[in-house]
Design a protein around this motif. Sequence first.
Motif, mmCIF file in Angstrom:
data_model
loop_
_atom_site.group_PDB
_atom_site.id
_atom_site.type_symbol
_atom_site.label_atom_id
_atom_site.label_comp_id
_atom_site.label_asym_id
_atom_site.label_seq_id
_atom_site.Cartn_x
_atom_site.Cartn_y
_atom_site.Cartn_z
ATOM 1 N N ALA A 21 24.192 12.742 61.048
ATOM 2 C CA ALA A 21 23.657 12.379 62.282
ATOM 3 C C ALA A 21 22.200 12.411 62.358
ATOM 4 C CB ALA A 21 24.346 13.186 63.548
ATOM 5 N N ILE A 22 21.407 11.677 62.844
ATOM 6 C CA ILE A 22 20.088 11.730 62.953
ATOM 7 C C ILE A 22 19.719 12.591 63.944
ATOM 8 C CG2 ILE A 22 17.926 10.075 62.781
ATOM 9 C CD1 ILE A 22 19.655 7.742 62.073
ATOM 10 N N GLU A 23 19.024 13.395 63.736
ATOM 11 C CA GLU A 23 18.484 14.443 64.876
ATOM 12 C C GLU A 23 17.227 14.271 65.317
ATOM 13 O OE1 GLU A 23 20.973 16.312 66.021
ATOM 14 O OE2 GLU A 23 22.389 16.441 64.392
ATOM 15 N N ILE A 24 16.922 14.903 66.727
ATOM 16 C CA ILE A 24 15.631 14.787 67.216
ATOM 17 C C ILE A 24 14.634 15.439 66.161
ATOM 18 C CG2 ILE A 24 15.938 16.594 68.485
ATOM 19 C CD1 ILE A 24 14.061 13.497 69.786
ATOM 20 N N GLU A 25 14.942 16.447 65.655
ATOM 21 C CA GLU A 25 13.919 17.066 64.703
ATOM 22 C C GLU A 25 13.535 16.058 63.519
ATOM 23 O OE1 GLU A 25 16.754 18.547 65.277
ATOM 24 O OE2 GLU A 25 16.132 19.708 67.100
ATOM 25 N N SER A 26 14.088 15.213 63.077
ATOM 26 C CA SER A 26 13.669 14.306 62.194
ATOM 27 C C SER A 26 12.596 13.234 62.519
ATOM 28 C CB SER A 26 14.921 13.365 61.404
ATOM 29 O OG SER A 26 15.780 14.365 61.078
ATOM 30 N N PHE A 27 12.336 13.122 63.913
ATOM 31 C CA PHE A 27 11.353 12.095 64.361
ATOM 32 C C PHE A 27 10.219 12.882 64.787
ATOM 33 C CE2 PHE A 27 15.468 10.377 65.590
ATOM 34 C CZ PHE A 27 15.292 8.990 65.461
ATOM 35 N N PRO A 28 8.967 11.928 64.923
ATOM 36 C CA PRO A 28 7.352 12.300 64.848
ATOM 37 C C PRO A 28 7.323 13.383 65.823
ATOM 38 C CG PRO A 28 7.514 10.179 64.501
ATOM 39 C CD PRO A 28 9.062 10.511 64.773
ATOM 40 N N SER A 29 6.338 14.164 65.967
ATOM 41 C CA SER A 29 6.318 15.176 67.082
ATOM 42 C C SER A 29 6.337 14.704 68.331
ATOM 43 C CB SER A 29 5.078 16.245 66.733
ATOM 44 O OG SER A 29 3.951 15.402 66.619
ATOM 45 N N TYR A 30 5.408 13.345 68.358
ATOM 46 C CA TYR A 30 5.175 12.786 69.635
ATOM 47 C C TYR A 30 6.537 12.203 70.364
ATOM 48 C CZ TYR A 30 5.099 8.263 67.209
ATOM 49 O OH TYR A 30 5.275 7.470 66.299
ATOM 50 N N ARG A 80 11.412 7.114 58.592
ATOM 51 C CA ARG A 80 11.121 8.504 58.292
ATOM 52 C C ARG A 80 12.243 9.249 58.702
ATOM 53 N NH1 ARG A 80 6.620 12.200 60.402
ATOM 54 N NH2 ARG A 80 8.364 13.589 61.429
ATOM 55 N N ALA A 81 12.877 8.962 59.812
ATOM 56 C CA ALA A 81 13.970 9.720 60.485
ATOM 57 C C ALA A 81 15.190 9.734 59.445
ATOM 58 C CB ALA A 81 14.328 9.259 61.894
ATOM 59 N N ILE A 82 15.506 8.614 58.998
ATOM 60 C CA ILE A 82 16.631 8.876 58.186
ATOM 61 C C ILE A 82 16.398 9.426 57.092
ATOM 62 C CG2 ILE A 82 18.155 6.965 56.629
ATOM 63 C CD1 ILE A 82 17.820 4.919 59.189
ATOM 64 N N THR A 83 15.100 9.179 56.231
ATOM 65 C CA THR A 83 14.687 9.835 55.052
ATOM 66 C C THR A 83 14.961 11.408 55.324
ATOM 67 O OG1 THR A 83 13.319 8.017 54.723
ATOM 68 C CG2 THR A 83 13.293 10.014 53.245
ATOM 69 N N LYS A 97 24.234 6.184 58.899
ATOM 70 C CA LYS A 97 23.934 7.429 59.563
ATOM 71 C C LYS A 97 24.346 7.287 61.137
ATOM 72 C CE LYS A 97 21.265 10.015 56.482
ATOM 73 N NZ LYS A 97 20.717 11.449 56.193
ATOM 74 N N THR A 98 24.502 8.278 62.002
ATOM 75 C CA THR A 98 24.501 8.027 63.395
ATOM 76 C C THR A 98 23.381 8.586 64.200
ATOM 77 O OG1 THR A 98 25.987 10.095 63.342
ATOM 78 C CG2 THR A 98 27.386 8.352 63.096
ATOM 79 N N ILE A 99 23.536 8.277 65.450
ATOM 80 C CA ILE A 99 22.473 8.785 66.380
ATOM 81 C C ILE A 99 22.979 9.050 67.760
ATOM 82 C CG2 ILE A 99 21.777 6.477 67.048
ATOM 83 C CD1 ILE A 99 18.770 7.807 66.733
ATOM 84 N N SER A 100 22.565 10.058 68.375
ATOM 85 C CA SER A 100 23.372 10.311 69.392
ATOM 86 C C SER A 100 22.433 9.720 70.828
ATOM 87 C CB SER A 100 23.283 11.820 69.915
ATOM 88 O OG SER A 100 21.947 12.221 70.195
ATOM 89 N N SER A 101 23.260 9.481 71.627
ATOM 90 C CA SER A 101 22.781 8.714 72.927
ATOM 91 C C SER A 101 21.503 9.470 73.444
ATOM 92 C CB SER A 101 23.869 8.446 74.129
ATOM 93 O OG SER A 101 24.654 9.474 74.200
ATOM 94 N N GLU A 102 21.711 10.850 73.353
ATOM 95 C CA GLU A 102 20.793 11.885 73.784
ATOM 96 C C GLU A 102 19.350 11.461 73.190
ATOM 97 O OE1 GLU A 102 21.436 14.280 75.729
ATOM 98 O OE2 GLU A 102 19.842 15.630 75.608
ATOM 99 N N VAL A 103 19.369 11.281 71.847
ATOM 100 C CA VAL A 103 18.164 10.991 71.106
ATOM 101 C C VAL A 103 17.748 9.593 71.406
ATOM 102 C CG1 VAL A 103 17.291 10.744 68.613
ATOM 103 C CG2 VAL A 103 18.987 12.590 69.342
ATOM 104 N N LEU A 104 18.830 8.683 71.549
ATOM 105 C CA LEU A 104 18.272 7.281 71.922
ATOM 106 C C LEU A 104 17.592 7.293 73.121
ATOM 107 C CD1 LEU A 104 21.468 5.065 71.103
ATOM 108 C CD2 LEU A 104 19.091 4.941 69.958
#
Length: 570
Positions: free
Chosen positions: A497-506, A488-491, A460-467
């Motif tokens: 693309a791994i979006e910010i929504e896949s990351f924990p709320s914090y 978690r995010a990949i799952t 998968k890919t990840i945007s520089s924004e999310v990074l």
Amino acid sequence: MEINKSIVIMNKKGIHARTAAMIVSFTNKIKNKYDVQLYIQKQNTHNKMPIGSMLVLTSLRIKQGETIHLSCIGENAKQALEEMENYISGQIDQKMKNIEEFDEVLEENTINVRSELESIREIKDKFGSILNHIGDGICLMDNEGVITYVNTAYEKIFEINARDILWKYVKDVYPNRPSVKALEEKTNILDVLIEEKEEKQIISNSTPIFVNGIFKGVLSTYKDVTDLKKMMYRLDQAKEKIKYYEEELKKKDNIHEAFHFIIGRSVLLQESIAMASKAAKTSATVIVRGESGTGKELVAKAIHDASQRKKEPFIKVNCAAIPENLLESELFGYEKGAFTGAMKRKMGKFELANEGTLFLDEIGEMNYTLQAKLLRAIQEKEIERLGGNATIKTNIRIIVATNKNLEEMIANHEFREDLYYRLNVIPIMIPSLRNRKGDIPLLVEHFIKKICTQENIKIKTISSEVLKYLEEHSWPGNIRELENVMIRAITLSEGEAIEIESFPSYIQSISKRKNTKLINLVEGDLATMEEYDREIIKLALEKYKSFNKAGQILGLTHRTISLKAKKYKL
Ligand SMILES: Nc1ncnc2c1ncn2[C@@H]1O[C@H](COP(=O)(O)OP(=O)(O)OP(=O)(O)O)[C@@H](O)[C@H]1O
Ligand SMILES: [Mg+2]
């Protein structure tokens, strides 16, 4: 009385306009003087015509060498005709000769002037096309400062049309140009112009022109060095890159490949790895320290793998995971019947690790009495199984790890000082992730590859924004936390693309937070100067998008800021 005479016309051009005019005017004089009629007849023609007008004479088209017949009627015809003859074949001849000679000279001169003009025009054209083929911009202005010439390159460099500036005062069009100064001061001005539009850099050279000591104007040449600068910059970059790779290679040469699995280029981590790599060459005791999840175990294993004991066992004991009362027998083993439940002899981890490495994780959790026994085993290089009395010789490399503040524990009598000194032979500090945030992109990339490969899914890919948001988190759980977050995010992420929504709320909340402060004492501890340096350079580059401007704001040179950008991989 009528008298006739034949005359051969000797004038070069025969009787042409000018000769005809002279003959007509002389004829009129003779007519008045002698009261006679005068006629002309061209040889081999039948018309005899009065010599009254130029039209008559020129219409005959009498050429050189042709004969004309003159006839004169009147009392004084003889005298009149004689004077006419004299005039035509004598005086007129002479006069005509002079005129013709003059004409010739004139004509010759005209030809000369014409061909001179021709060659001047040719030279002008040649110069014009040479000037237009020159890559440098050229601008000429007269002594009043009126722009009189610009070449094609000039139009290109300044992206203007010649007709928009020609015949205008340079002061009106370019009030700030060095050429204005050259005009006013009549001196040579060398300068660098920066064209705002495209960040062009142009070297300008304005020279006053003097002819015979009189000021005639200013000649300015402009050389666009933007590309040259870019190329020089690229060359610099390439050189820096080579230097960097050479240094990396050198480092890698010195660092055992077992450490290559430890991801991170930050100086702090690389220093720890260099230290660990050196330690691996010896059998000295190593203590690996660092916060939870920083990779202490990874380093311990790498030290073993890089050492001469790599083919021997690497035995790990987690002092926190084993109940206090069992830890001793776990370490030293026991004989059959040593205690209730000891049905048969059991080898301890020391014995198992013989010739290899014993890794005592969470050493800070070991109880005080056992610490004394451990110290003895390390010092004596021998152990005794519980319930036995035979001593067993050991050859073991000890590596311990802890996230505890052992010095504080010593002060509180929770950790033995003598054991501390025994263990603290080669201390290796593993930096916290928040102190090396520059490594986050590398680690994220590493985990994406690792996890996707394990899960057998497309990388998968990840945007520089999310990074960027990931870099803003303080990571109290360090790399273990990052690894778990990535799993978690990949799952959770469905697309490629791994979006910010896949990351924990914090972490998601970071993306919503505005005005993140660089120094955030509430959120976490202070970071290293290197991290701040990186953050500041990154912010400046994001904001100003050019090394020049970012450098200006931060008070750094273009070179310093570009070197830093390279170092931090911005
Ligand atoms: N530099 C690194 N590169 C790649 N993976 C790493 C790195 N550091 C740690 N990890 C991974 O992060 C996880 C945690 O590392 P490790 O168990 O070595 O940390 P630790 O310091 O021993 O933590 P704890 O104090 O909680 O025992 C492991 O999965 C490890 O592989
Ligand atoms: Mg550990």
